[in-house]
Design a protein around this motif. Structure first.
Motif, PDB file in Angstrom:
ATOM      1  N   VAL A  43       0.859  -1.187   0.000  1.00  0.00           N
ATOM      2  CA  VAL A  43       0.000   0.000   0.000  1.00  0.00           C
ATOM      3  C   VAL A  43       0.896   1.239   0.000  1.00  0.00           C
ATOM      4  N   GLY A  44       0.565   2.180  -0.843  1.00  0.00           N
ATOM      5  CA  GLY A  44       1.326   3.420  -0.923  1.00  0.00           C
ATOM      6  C   GLY A  44       2.382   3.406  -2.022  1.00  0.00           C
ATOM      7  N   GLU A  45       2.691   2.201  -2.542  1.00  0.00           N
ATOM      8  CA  GLU A  45       3.651   2.143  -3.657  1.00  0.00           C
ATOM      9  C   GLU A  45       3.068   2.902  -4.838  1.00  0.00           C
ATOM     10  N   THR A  46       3.925   3.604  -5.544  1.00  0.00           N
ATOM     11  CA  THR A  46       3.414   4.383  -6.663  1.00  0.00           C
ATOM     12  C   THR A  46       4.381   4.313  -7.839  1.00  0.00           C
ATOM     13  N   GLU A  47       3.824   4.378  -9.004  1.00  0.00           N
ATOM     14  CA  GLU A  47       4.631   4.239 -10.218  1.00  0.00           C
ATOM     15  C   GLU A  47       4.070   5.226 -11.247  1.00  0.00           C
ATOM     16  N   THR A  48       4.961   5.863 -11.974  1.00  0.00           N
ATOM     17  CA  THR A  48       4.513   6.836 -12.962  1.00  0.00           C
ATOM     18  C   THR A  48       4.867   6.364 -14.363  1.00  0.00           C
ATOM     19  N   VAL A  49       3.896   6.404 -15.244  1.00  0.00           N
ATOM     20  CA  VAL A  49       4.122   6.018 -16.644  1.00  0.00           C
ATOM     21  C   VAL A  49       3.774   7.230 -17.498  1.00  0.00           C
ATOM     22  N   LYS A  50       4.686   7.548 -18.406  1.00  0.00           N
ATOM     23  CA  LYS A  50       4.419   8.664 -19.319  1.00  0.00           C
ATOM     24  C   LYS A  50       4.364   8.137 -20.739  1.00  0.00           C
ATOM     25  N   LEU A  51       3.290   8.425 -21.438  1.00  0.00           N
ATOM     26  CA  LEU A  51       3.202   8.117 -22.858  1.00  0.00           C
ATOM     27  C   LEU A  51       3.438   9.437 -23.579  1.00  0.00           C
ATOM     28  N   ASN A  52       4.398   9.414 -24.481  1.00  0.00           N
ATOM     29  CA  ASN A  52       4.855  10.660 -25.089  1.00  0.00           C
ATOM     30  C   ASN A  52       4.836  10.597 -26.600  1.00  0.00           C
ATOM     31  N   THR A  53       4.525  11.693 -27.232  1.00  0.00           N
ATOM     32  CA  THR A  53       4.805  11.761 -28.658  1.00  0.00           C
ATOM     33  C   THR A  53       5.258  13.163 -29.006  1.00  0.00           C
ATOM     34  N   ASN A  54       6.199  13.236 -29.912  1.00  0.00           N
ATOM     35  CA  ASN A  54       6.687  14.532 -30.371  1.00  0.00           C
ATOM     36  C   ASN A  54       6.812  14.481 -31.884  1.00  0.00           C
ATOM     37  N   VAL A  55       5.700  14.281 -32.552  1.00  0.00           N
ATOM     38  CA  VAL A  55       5.768  14.349 -34.010  1.00  0.00           C
ATOM     39  C   VAL A  55       5.671  15.816 -34.406  1.00  0.00           C
ATOM     40  N   VAL A  56       6.113  16.096 -35.630  1.00  0.00           N
ATOM     41  CA  VAL A  56       6.196  17.489 -36.062  1.00  0.00           C
ATOM     42  C   VAL A  56       4.922  18.252 -35.715  1.00  0.00           C
ATOM     43  N   GLY A  57       5.083  19.302 -35.025  1.00  0.00           N
ATOM     44  CA  GLY A  57       3.952  20.178 -34.747  1.00  0.00           C
ATOM     45  C   GLY A  57       3.100  19.764 -33.564  1.00  0.00           C
ATOM     46  N   SER A  58       3.283  18.541 -33.069  1.00  0.00           N
ATOM     47  CA  SER A  58       2.434  18.163 -31.950  1.00  0.00           C
ATOM     48  C   SER A  58       3.262  17.636 -30.795  1.00  0.00           C
TER      49      SER A  58
END
Ligand code: HEC
Ligand code: HEC
Length: 397
Positions: free
Chosen positions: A368-383
């Motif tokens: 309990v209390g364990e935490t995990e961060t996941v980031k989904l990223n995109t950096n296509v031209v202009g976005s």
């Protein structure tokens, strides 16, 4: 003006459709250290209880069977009920002094040597330290004490069945005679005008051993989770805080999105330690179009969440996948100058079905209390899209 906005929206949709690249924060190393620390030092506070609802119910019931014995005077008088060292003691044999060393620590042997003159029927007659007291404790507290103090199911059984091979306190309790020797019996008789009779707990010693085994069996053969697991109902959830930040920038315009949702997905365990869970949350999305004529707006839509996984109770580790299905939607964008209709800005597309999505292959320390961060990223031209998921294990009351 209308054309320009349509153009912006069109390009934007294409941009977001590009497959997302992933940056998963990997907290496994630090979490592993925690789990290793816990298993080495026996601190299981907050460890998830992997028992199914049925197993929890059955083990709680099974433990209750033993409670009348624990609370019986033959056990409870040694475990906190009799206080021969207290000034106002009501101990039949009178008050005794603890024998201390120079630092003030209790010297066990000389302290309890005096007991032998009356309790010599059990060589080694002594009373346990106060934290082993059974007095004033209910079934849940006694259960937590057994789990916490003994740590392992086989040790608990060994303690009940043969006092771990040490002084046979429990067998003596079942003999019912308070370990009194001839002198102790005479002493008792002088006080009470009658000889002591055996007054053992209401069941047989063999029954107590069977009850102890039945409790352990109901928990799947071992102590799992934290001290309360198998003692009182435990319920957990994965809390997910999602925040989606996206921007699309073209020559003449820029759109910024900001989305938030929080969900608590209650986990349902099966007997084999696998679990499932589902929940729906409502996600708010706001969008701001910055162009020659700007606009802004917001909307709410539902997100469906599903988790599937399993808990390895030895490793104290969970493996799971998260599926989330946001309903597609758009934000009605109200122009700063009056136009006949609001402009619809499409919400950026989530890439939840991508098999490489790290949400499909999550693993965390099962505390309990364990935490995990996941980031989904995109950096296509202009976005530029960042979808962040903070996953925390919480306990539901
Ligand atoms: C003569 C005193 C005496 C009697 C009678 C006695 N015990 Fe104990 N018991 C002890 C001592 C001493 C310890 C060891 C605690 C320690 O290490 O300080 C102990 C430890 C325990 C423990 C492990 C510690 C804990 O609290 O989890 C259990 C379980 C236990 N006893 C159960 C029983 C039961 C059940 C009975 C009755 C059937 C009983 N005892 C009767 C003295 C006694
Ligand atoms: C002078 C005799 C005498 C001495 C010495 C003595 N006791 Fe006792 N004790 C008794 C008698 C008699 C009883 C039984 C009282 C009753 O059941 O009514 C008793 C009962 C107990 C009980 C409760 C046991 C049960 O099953 O209910 C405990 C615990 C206890 N004594 C601890 C001690 C300890 C610890 C010492 C040594 C520090 C000690 N006694 C020394 C006479 C003595």
């Amino acid at each position: 003006m209308k054309n320009k906005i349509a153009f912006v929206v069109g390009v934007l949709t294409v941009g977001i459709l590009f497959s997302l690249s992933f940056l998963a924060d990997n907290a496994r190393v630090s979490a592993m250290d925690q789990a290793e620390f816990n298993s080495r030092f026996g601190i299981f506070d907050g460890a998830i209880c992997p028992l199914s609802a049925t197993q929890q119910q059955e083990s709680i019931e099974a433990f209750k069977e033993m409670v009348p014995t624990f609370q019986h005077p033959r056990c409870a008088n040694c475990h906190g009920g009799g206080q021969p060292f207290q000034a106002n003691t009501d101990h039949a044999g009178g008050k005794f002094d603890l024998v201390l060393d120079a630092d003030g620590s209790v010297l066990t042997e000389p302290t309890f040597a005096e007991c032998q003159s009356c309790h010599g029927g059990l060589p080694g007659w002594e009373i346990p330290r106060s934290r082993f007291s059974f007095v004033g404790k209910d079934a849940v507290e006694l259960c937590q004490q057994m789990k916490g103090e003994l740590g392992r199911a086989d040790k608990f059984i060994d303690h009940i069945a043969r006092d771990l091979g040490g002084t046979p306190f429990i067998a003596t309790a079942f003999a019912g005679m308070r370990g009194l020797n001839e002198d102790g019996i005479d002493y008792y008789e002088a006080l009470n005008d009658r000889k002591p009779v055996p007054e053992p707990p209401p069941i047989s010693y063999a029954d107590l051993i069977n009850q102890a085994q039945a409790w352990v069996d109901a928990m799947g053969g071992e102590f799992k989770g934290d001290d309360g697991c198998g003692c009182e109902p435990q319920k957990y959830a994965l809390q997910i805080d999602e925040s989606l930040v996206a921007a699309f920038v073209s020559e003449n315009a820029r759109i910024d999105w900001d989305g938030q949702t929080q969900v608590q997905i209650p986990l349902t365990f099966k007997d084999d330690g696998t679990f499932t869970g589902e929940a729906t949350s409502s996600r708010t999305m706001s969008a701001v179009l910055t162009a020659e004529v700007g606009c802004s707006g917001s909307s709410t839509s539902n997100v469906q969440w599903q988790v599937n996984g399993r808990l390895d109770s030895e490793e104290r580790w969970i493996y799971f996948s998260v599926r989330f299905t946001p309903s597609m939607g758009s934000v009605s964008c109200n122009m700063s100058v009056p136009l006949p209709n609001p402009v619809q800005l499409p919400i950026p597309i989530d890439d939840s079905e991508n098999p490489n999505n790290p949400l499909k292959q999550m693993e965390m320390s099962a505390y309990v209390g364990e935490t995990e961060t996941v980031k989904l990223n995109t950096n296509v031209v202009g976005s530029d899209v960042t979808d962040t998921f903070v996953i925390t294990i919480i306990k539901l009351e």
